[in-house]
Design a protein around this motif. Sequence first.
Motif, PDB file in Angstrom:
ATOM      1  N   ALA A   1      -4.642   7.111   1.339  1.00 53.40           N
ATOM      2  CA  ALA A   1      -4.183   6.838  -0.175  1.00 53.40           C
ATOM      3  C   ALA A   1      -3.963   8.080  -0.906  1.00 53.40           C
ATOM      4  N   LYS A   2      -3.386   7.935  -2.086  1.00 46.11           N
ATOM      5  CA  LYS A   2      -2.931   9.226  -2.581  1.00 46.11           C
ATOM      6  C   LYS A   2      -4.294   9.585  -3.497  1.00 46.11           C
ATOM      7  N   PHE A   3      -4.132  10.973  -4.094  1.00 47.13           N
ATOM      8  CA  PHE A   3      -5.104  11.390  -4.782  1.00 47.13           C
ATOM      9  C   PHE A   3      -6.546  11.500  -4.024  1.00 47.13           C
ATOM     10  N   ALA A   4      -6.534  11.892  -2.952  1.00 50.58           N
ATOM     11  CA  ALA A   4      -7.774  12.248  -1.871  1.00 50.58           C
ATOM     12  C   ALA A   4      -8.530  10.770  -1.953  1.00 50.58           C
ATOM     13  N   GLY A   5      -7.745   9.671  -1.806  1.00 50.46           N
ATOM     14  CA  GLY A   5      -8.335   8.540  -1.733  1.00 50.46           C
ATOM     15  C   GLY A   5      -8.843   8.006  -0.204  1.00 50.46           C
ATOM     16  N   PRO A   6      -9.106   6.876   0.157  1.00 54.73           N
ATOM     17  CA  PRO A   6      -9.660   6.498   1.369  1.00 54.73           C
ATOM     18  C   PRO A   6      -8.562   6.471   2.495  1.00 54.73           C
TER      19      PRO A   6
ATOM     20  N   MET B   1     -10.861   0.294   6.179  1.00 52.47           N
ATOM     21  CA  MET B   1     -10.541   1.532   5.136  1.00 52.47           C
ATOM     22  C   MET B   1     -11.795   2.274   5.143  1.00 52.47           C
TER      23      MET B   1
ATOM     24  N   ALA C   1      -9.110  -2.378  -3.574  1.00 54.61           N
ATOM     25  CA  ALA C   1     -10.070  -1.715  -3.194  1.00 54.61           C
ATOM     26  C   ALA C   1      -9.578  -0.174  -2.835  1.00 54.61           C
ATOM     27  N   PHE C   2      -8.610  -0.334  -2.004  1.00 52.41           N
ATOM     28  CA  PHE C   2      -8.069   0.819  -1.356  1.00 52.41           C
ATOM     29  C   PHE C   2      -7.182   1.728  -2.162  1.00 52.41           C
TER      30      PHE C   2
ATOM     31  N   ASP D   1     -16.253   0.806  -7.317  1.00 51.18           N
ATOM     32  CA  ASP D   1     -15.062   0.857  -6.304  1.00 51.18           C
ATOM     33  C   ASP D   1     -13.860   0.039  -6.751  1.00 51.18           C
TER      34      ASP D   1
ATOM     35  N   ASP E   1      -9.609   3.381  -5.054  1.00 52.49           N
ATOM     36  CA  ASP E   1     -11.024   3.907  -4.770  1.00 52.49           C
ATOM     37  C   ASP E   1     -11.043   5.400  -5.167  1.00 52.49           C
ATOM     38  N   ALA E   2      -9.939   6.129  -5.213  1.00 52.60           N
ATOM     39  CA  ALA E   2      -9.872   7.524  -5.309  1.00 52.60           C
ATOM     40  C   ALA E   2     -10.452   7.722  -6.690  1.00 52.60           C
TER      41      ALA E   2
ATOM     42  N   ARG F   1      -2.593   5.083   7.247  1.00 55.81           N
ATOM     43  CA  ARG F   1      -1.870   5.920   6.158  1.00 55.81           C
ATOM     44  C   ARG F   1      -3.268   6.433   5.252  1.00 55.81           C
TER      45      ARG F   1
ATOM     46  N   LEU G   1       1.032  -1.281   0.199  1.00 54.84           N
ATOM     47  CA  LEU G   1       0.001  -0.079   0.046  1.00 54.84           C
ATOM     48  C   LEU G   1       0.982   1.419  -0.065  1.00 54.84           C
TER      49      LEU G   1
ATOM     50  N   ARG H   1     -13.789   6.181   3.396  1.00 55.02           N
ATOM     51  CA  ARG H   1     -13.604   7.049   2.585  1.00 55.02           C
ATOM     52  C   ARG H   1     -13.519   8.432   3.380  1.00 55.02           C
TER      53      ARG H   1
END
Lengths: 595, 81
Positions: free
Chosen positions: B47-52, B63, A309-310, A322, A313-314, B45, A213, B65
């Motif tokens: 996630a990049k790009f305003a991810g979860p 995880m 999914a993590f 998703d 997701d963005a 952590r 990740l 959002r």
Amino acid sequence: MKRIALLGMPNTGKSTFFNRLTGASARVGNWPGITVDLMSAKVLLGGAMVEIIDLPGVYDIHGFSDDELVVRHFIENNPIDLVLIILNTTQIERQLSLALQVKQLGLPALLLLNMADEAKKYGVTVDIKKMSQAMNMPVVLLSAKYGSGYAHAYQAISNAIQASLPIATQQVSEKLQLDDQIESTMESVLKQAVQVPTQMSENLTTRLDRVLLHPWLGLPLFFGVMYLLFQAIFILGKPLQDGVAWGLGLFRGGVLDPLLHNLPAPLPGLLLDGIYNGVGTVAAFVPIIVLFFLFMALVEDSGYLSRAAFLMDALMAKMGLDGRSFVMMLMGFGCNVPALMGTRVMRSRSLRLLTMLVIPFSLCSARLQVFVFITSALFAPKNAPLVLFSLYLFSFAAAIATALLFKKRYANNEPFILELPPYRLPTWRQIVLRGWHEVRHFLGRASKFIIAGVVMVWILTHFPQDAAPGGSDTWAGMIGHFLAPVLDPLGINQQLAIALIFGFVAKEIVIGSLAVIYGLEGSALMSTMAHQLDWVQAYSFMLFTLIYTPCLSTLATLKTESRSNAYTALALVWPLALAWLLSFAFYQGARALGY
Amino acid sequence: MNTVRLSTLKPGESATIAALHTDEALYHRLAAMGFRIGKRIDLVRRAKFAGPLHVRIGTTDIMLRRSDAQHIDVTPAGASE
């Protein structure tokens, strides 16, 4: 017959336990009050046959998600003699609430504390005796995966089911309305019987997550894993598919042809080219489905799917999808059918339906064969790769546009909160059973639909009897003629229209059908097509082939997975409409520009 | 006590859950995942790009959002003293 329901939160090893208890005998079935399939099996327990049902994994009986409603409706509508509650011992601190909810309903219950091996590593200890007293139900500690404690659990279940009396569903239904003091009961049970370390120790999962990740490495690694998976499935699958086709061809040539060729005129054709080819179409999917689910079981049970999914997701959230949808879309580039079946990991129905609407736009390997043939017939070698690449772009664009267009209609209203379970190695038994169940599901549900469709197309392209097969005098030819006003503006002539009708069965047979229609093969067919068509027509035909209604097997799968005729109709009509619009815009645009 | 939104924590920071301003469906799911007032939560952590967000409560990694995390108020560890 007495009935046992298996209940637990997701990622507790519930299905592993179910498989261990029931072996390969489980089947999917319908139940009163609910609209999804549940796995069930009849097994001999304590000297009597007992029916065991695997309920969907839920966090909460009172919740509002689709699965939670399924569980609630099931226990309201079907008398149950015993509920087996299966919890992940490591997470007993929060999962005990589910057991207390069942207890509150007054259902006879037995508590299985699974993943005892993992809990030990985490330093979580449970006093079984005290727990059993506090909960007022039998409690067994076990590891469903490795089988430790299983014999003990089996014995406890046999004893409990012999002693239990069913509760009237009416009573359960009334009690479901109530909800009180579970929280405080939980605190007191936990305090008496459970010890949990306050701080989690650094473990393998944390270390793996740090790499998998990783802010920058995570996504490239994910695409690398997907690429390997994809290659593995289809490189291993191709020879198996060819082997099945070869075996079926051999059987036909050696046994069926001599046996049936004396029958009166339309019968051998109908039996061999219609029904037997239909069986062949179904059979060709079997190796791919087995392989797909062998690998999917690995990805899913290992815990990596929720990491995907993590990571994705963005991007996917903007399309109403998703990260798991993305994995299935990618797999759809190999074959749409198992990718559609794979969406079952998504538990929200609307999310699943939206994903299933998008997957058929993935340019599968069967369509690729058609495009390779046509581009090599009509485009210069230096342009061919560019043409193919543009078709892949159209494939993605159609999927994204569809998701954006329909995301309101299939708005996912379940909160997107996923557990990231520790990485686990699934056992071979788990993986193989999964593949076996899925193939049986596909054969049982989709095969009739597919065979009927193949027979129908055969009749359309071979009747009336005096017409040349696949010719313009057949019923298919008449349909092609009838559709001319619709297809002419796309540059699709009558021969190609008949090929599109064939292509509805399976894209693999489009080239074969063109050979029948033109009465030519291989390079002769290529040069005739190159004479008759220009590149604008050919590209328009390819665009239409890419986007229009996926093959019959895909449609059959859409129908069996969605269980909705209206949805299946939408999944049939929308791509047709989009294909027509795109081809129309391309063909007329190119012509207007003077090409 | 200073409370902030869960979505503003940085990776590696810990906090205590102070309030859940959510609708019922989200509340049920959060509760089942172990989100309870007074519980310690670690932000592992983002996630990049305003991810979860990747958070940890007890022995569970979760995880969620950012849009959902905005409804959760937390007291950062060290802020309450």
